[in-house]
Design a protein around this motif. Structure first.
Motif, PDB file in Angstrom:
ATOM      1  N   ILE A 120       1.426  -0.856  -0.196  1.00 35.73           N
ATOM      2  CA  ILE A 120       0.078  -0.219  -0.644  1.00 35.73           C
ATOM      3  C   ILE A 120       1.130   1.299   0.172  1.00 35.73           C
ATOM      4  CG2 ILE A 120      -0.886   1.193   1.242  1.00 35.73           C
ATOM      5  CD1 ILE A 120      -2.680  -1.279   1.877  1.00 35.73           C
ATOM      6  N   TRP A 121       1.850   1.297   0.688  1.00 40.19           N
ATOM      7  CA  TRP A 121       2.399   2.924   0.497  1.00 40.19           C
ATOM      8  C   TRP A 121       3.566   2.905   0.479  1.00 40.19           C
ATOM      9  CZ3 TRP A 121       0.657   6.755   3.558  1.00 40.19           C
ATOM     10  CH2 TRP A 121      -0.901   6.348   3.683  1.00 40.19           C
ATOM     11  N   TRP A 168       1.544   1.448  -3.800  1.00 41.79           N
ATOM     12  CA  TRP A 168       0.485   1.575  -4.306  1.00 41.79           C
ATOM     13  C   TRP A 168       0.875   3.231  -3.944  1.00 41.79           C
ATOM     14  CZ3 TRP A 168      -4.631   2.255  -1.570  1.00 41.79           C
ATOM     15  CH2 TRP A 168      -5.716   2.971  -2.667  1.00 41.79           C
ATOM     16  N   LEU A 169       1.276   3.652  -2.969  1.00 44.94           N
ATOM     17  CA  LEU A 169       0.778   4.819  -2.828  1.00 44.94           C
ATOM     18  C   LEU A 169       2.077   5.875  -2.715  1.00 44.94           C
ATOM     19  CD1 LEU A 169      -1.668   5.120   0.474  1.00 44.94           C
ATOM     20  CD2 LEU A 169      -2.201   5.934  -2.094  1.00 44.94           C
ATOM     21  N   LYS A 170       3.070   5.703  -3.385  1.00 47.38           N
ATOM     22  CA  LYS A 170       4.507   5.711  -2.898  1.00 47.38           C
ATOM     23  C   LYS A 170       4.568   7.142  -3.188  1.00 47.38           C
ATOM     24  CE  LYS A 170       9.411   4.834  -3.903  1.00 47.38           C
ATOM     25  NZ  LYS A 170      10.626   3.721  -4.553  1.00 47.38           N
ATOM     26  N   ARG A 230       2.355   9.415  -4.331  1.00 49.35           N
ATOM     27  CA  ARG A 230       1.027  10.447  -3.961  1.00 49.35           C
ATOM     28  C   ARG A 230       1.161  10.874  -2.085  1.00 49.35           C
ATOM     29  NH1 ARG A 230      -4.245   7.102  -5.848  1.00 49.35           N
ATOM     30  NH2 ARG A 230      -2.711   5.386  -5.613  1.00 49.35           N
ATOM     31  N   ALA A 231       1.441   9.806  -2.162  1.00 43.72           N
ATOM     32  CA  ALA A 231       1.834   9.446   0.025  1.00 43.72           C
ATOM     33  C   ALA A 231       3.154  10.445  -0.064  1.00 43.72           C
ATOM     34  CB  ALA A 231       1.212   9.486   0.226  1.00 43.72           C
ATOM     35  N   SER A 232       4.264  10.325  -1.029  1.00 44.04           N
ATOM     36  CA  SER A 232       5.855  10.067  -0.890  1.00 44.04           C
ATOM     37  C   SER A 232       5.956  11.593   0.657  1.00 44.04           C
ATOM     38  CB  SER A 232       6.579  10.335  -1.412  1.00 44.04           C
ATOM     39  OG  SER A 232       6.285  11.394  -2.632  1.00 44.04           O
ATOM     40  N   TRP A 284       5.325   6.400   8.410  1.00 44.13           N
ATOM     41  CA  TRP A 284       4.089   7.240   7.949  1.00 44.13           C
ATOM     42  C   TRP A 284       3.435   7.291   8.574  1.00 44.13           C
ATOM     43  CZ3 TRP A 284       5.707   4.835   3.149  1.00 44.13           C
ATOM     44  CH2 TRP A 284       5.410   5.994   2.297  1.00 44.13           C
TER      45      TRP A 284
END
Length: 259
Positions: free
Chosen positions: A32-33, A36-38, A40-42, A193
């Motif tokens: 996920i982190w 997938w979200l690397k 967008r949420a880095s 995170w």
């Protein structure tokens, strides 16, 4: 849930179950982190850099060794010779549902206390390199870091199960629930995170939790923040990092434009 009678089967059962919990929970968090979200949420990652592939490989290898040790300890505790002397019970009616629910919170309080003190002890300069150095090679932790221990630390970590076996009556189902929660919280603590919302660090209830930011500081600075689930020992004994509130709030205020 009943363990098999053969001691090798007990070892295989406990080791395999530990492997599966780790790979499912840490693997899901990683997918996920870290995949997938690397992108967008880095910008919300506690430490903006990502670990190297060699870090993940080392962490997984040492985690497998940890579960091997957990299996050996479990094999000793729950073999047919010693098992009858433990406080493990098999009918919920023996203690009732109220105690069954209470026992979950007791496991967390006892484990957190045990972890805090043995964690501080392993940071002693004369012990650190023998017990805790491998775990702190992960200065920028990931979900795979959660059980990356050298053998002596793995043995100390498994000591909590010895305490539970002879001090606290636990139903096998509660042991399973505790193990899943312990693994999930360990993964959260090393996630990289922060999942709790803005203001949680000063909330009347949530401030007593050991957050991902709080444990990330421990890996980053190598001292303070010794708790596992809670922060009350750190707060009472003044081992909470003085930068905690500032860094928690900076992270929650961070935007893409500020990175």
């Amino acid at each position: 849930m009943l363990l098999p009678e053969d001691i090798f089967q007990i070892f295989l059962y406990i080791t395999t179950a530990s492997f599966l919990r780790y790979f499912i929970l840490a693997g899901l968090a990683y997918l996920i982190w870290y995949i997938w979200l690397k992108k967008r949420a880095s910008y919300k990652k506690i430490q903006l850099k990502f670990p190297k592939t060699t870090d993940y490989q080392r962490e997984i290898a040492y985690s497998l060794l940890t579960f091997f040790i957990f299996g050996l300890v479990g094999m000793v505790l729950y073999n047919p010779t010693i098992r009858p002397y433990t406080l493990t019970y098999y009918k919920i009616s023996d203690y009732g549902w109220s105690y069954f629910i209470l026992s979950f919170f007791l496991t967390l309080i006892i484990h957190d206390t045990y972890f805090y003190w043995m964690h501080r002890l392993m940071h002693h300069p004369k012990l650190f390199k023998y017990f805790h150095k491998v775990h702190h090679q992960s200065t920028n932790p990931s979900p795979w870091t959660s059980f990356s221990f050298q053998p002596l630390e793995g043995l100390v970590e498994a000591g909590i199960f010895v305490i539970f076996a002879f001090v606290l009556p636990l139903h096998p189902l509660m042991i399973v629930i505790f193990l899943f929660f312990m693994t999930a919280y360990n993964v959260y603590g090393h996630l990289g995170w922060e999942l709790l919302p803005k203001g949680a660090n000063k909330h009347w209830l949530w401030k007593w939790l050991n957050t991902s930011v709080l444990h990330n500081q421990h890996h980053h600075y190598f001292k303070n923040n010794y708790g596992l689930y809670f922060s009350f020992w750190d707060r009472i004994l003044r081992t909470l990092d003085e930068r905690y509130d500032e860094e928690f709030e900076e992270l929650k205020a961070r935007s893409i434009s500020k990175v």
